[in-house]
Design an enzyme around this catalytic site. Sequence first.
Site, PDB file in Angstrom:
ATOM      1  N   HIS A 226      11.909   8.755  -9.205  1.00 52.06           N
ATOM      2  CA  HIS A 226      10.774   9.696  -9.328  1.00 52.06           C
ATOM      3  C   HIS A 226      11.257  11.141  -9.542  1.00 52.06           C
ATOM      4  CE1 HIS A 226       8.379   6.288  -8.226  1.00 52.06           C
ATOM      5  NE2 HIS A 226       8.805   6.269  -6.978  1.00 52.06           N
ATOM      6  N   ASP A 277       8.225  -0.277 -10.839  1.00 52.89           N
ATOM      7  CA  ASP A 277       7.959   0.108  -9.456  1.00 52.89           C
ATOM      8  C   ASP A 277       6.922  -0.775  -8.769  1.00 52.89           C
ATOM      9  OD1 ASP A 277       7.630   1.478  -7.073  1.00 52.89           O
ATOM     10  OD2 ASP A 277       7.345   3.444  -7.961  1.00 52.89           O
TER      11      ASP A 277
HETATM   12  C1  NGQ Z   1       7.773   1.902  -1.518  1.00 58.88           C
HETATM   13  N1  NGQ Z   1       6.699   3.118  -3.298  1.00 58.88           N
HETATM   14  O1  NGQ Z   1       8.732   1.929  -0.756  1.00 58.88           O
HETATM   15  O2  NGQ Z   1       7.299   0.864  -1.941  1.00 58.88           O
HETATM   16  C2  NGQ Z   1       7.201   3.230  -1.944  1.00 58.88           C
HETATM   17  C3  NGQ Z   1       6.088   3.639  -1.019  1.00 58.88           C
HETATM   18  C4  NGQ Z   1       7.121   5.182   0.662  1.00 58.88           C
HETATM   19  C5  NGQ Z   1       6.608   4.226  -4.051  1.00 58.88           C
HETATM   20  N2  NGQ Z   1       7.027   5.340  -3.581  1.00 58.88           N
HETATM   21  C6  NGQ Z   1       6.498   3.842   0.388  1.00 58.88           C
HETATM   22  N3  NGQ Z   1       6.103   4.171  -5.244  1.00 58.88           N
HETATM   23  O3  NGQ Z   1       7.583   5.853  -0.246  1.00 58.88           O
HETATM   24  O4  NGQ Z   1       7.164   5.528   1.836  1.00 58.88           O
HETATM   25 ZN    ZN Z   2       9.704   2.614  -5.192  1.00 54.89          ZN
END
Ligand code: NGQ
Ligand code: ZN
Length: 406
Positions: A226, A277
């Site tokens: 990101h 993702d």
């Molecule tokens: C994840 N996903 O770990 O799946 C993360 C969300 C976080 C994205 N950032 C959870 N798209 O970042 O705490």
């Molecule tokens: Zn992720």
Amino acid sequence: MTDFNLPGLVNAHSHAFQRAMAGLAEHQTDPADSFWTWREQMYRYAGLIEPDDLQAIAAQLYVEMLKSGYTAVCEFHYLHHQRDGRPYADAAAMSRALIAAANETGIDLCLLPVLYMQGGFDGRALSARQRRFGHEVDAFLRLVETLRRDESDALQIGIALHSLRAVPPEAMHAVLAAESERDRPIHIHIAEQQAEVDECLALRGTRPVAWLLDHAEVDARWTLVHATHLSAPEVQALANSEATVCLCPTTEANLGDGLFPMPEYVAAHGGFSIGSDSHISVSPVEELRLLEYGQRLRLQRRCIAVGAEEKSVGRFLFDQSLAGGHRSAGARIAANASRITLDVAHPLLAARSDSEMLDTWIFSGNVPLVRDVSVRGRDVVRDGHHIDEERIARRYIETVRRWSQR
Ligand code: NGQ
Ligand code: ZN
């Protein structure tokens, strides 16, 4: 008509289990719905999944990836333990489910076991739903070592730090020291949401990317996932570090993250890969197109992602994300031969020169134009169909049906 072949792309950021919840978090629960309320919904689904479920979901996902033109995937894998947080009898059971899914579908896998230790920058404990993700450093390094015994041409074992939020600095240093002699990928989520930047500024006195560059030797092994919110000096320093930024445009749009400063970063010669993702879309075409369209909407201009020499947006995005994907997945996987063949008999590709072919593939909508795919000499997609797609789809359907009755 001669075939039009391309090397397969790398999907450099995947949480496979999230594919099974595509479309299930699109109902407003509160006018202030955000990344953080989505995350609670996502945790609820994460809590349902056992190793067999994960294999069924991942295999279906990997079939879809291969059919859309991805021939390798980086799994950012943090769903390690049983629902109550205790390790499975085989501590690597969930990792092995992903490896089995990659094997049965034929996609190359860079598996990134994720270190996840705390619930936020302030060091708060993991919440009940986060307990499945947690490790102490020693147990984490043991998992990595165990998995590395099975490395092969098709399987690279890197590492990941979930985020600066989830890994305390001492633990980060310990893991990076253990990894220092190794030439394997290191991934981290970073600066995706403004709240993360604000918390980092409040508690560590600098922005996340600046903090990481100051406290770790960030080099070409690294992929920063990101990196949405960057100051101008961070853009320059990140490009200079030779790390790769993994952009996930459809997920970043879905979660309301913000827009990456693409033209600034490209002008600084920064490298990038793409990832799907959360898998609300599984299509390199859609990732690349949205990457460009976000910038057109932001700047009210056209044809933005191009190089000093390469003026085709499609060609530039493809070549750059291919090279970045190879860095994100590591040398072992980058060395593998893969090929995707576009369906040049399709009307959309009629009367297109080679140099117009990529622009047309990316900027003509969502008609599937990938005809054949081969990975390491094995034909896995023929005439638009994966060789084992029916069995894998049946198992997936049984899994989500059973799962929705729980
Ligand atoms: C994840 N996903 O770990 O799946 C993360 C969300 C976080 C994205 N950032 C959870 N798209 O970042 O705490
Ligand atoms: Zn992720």
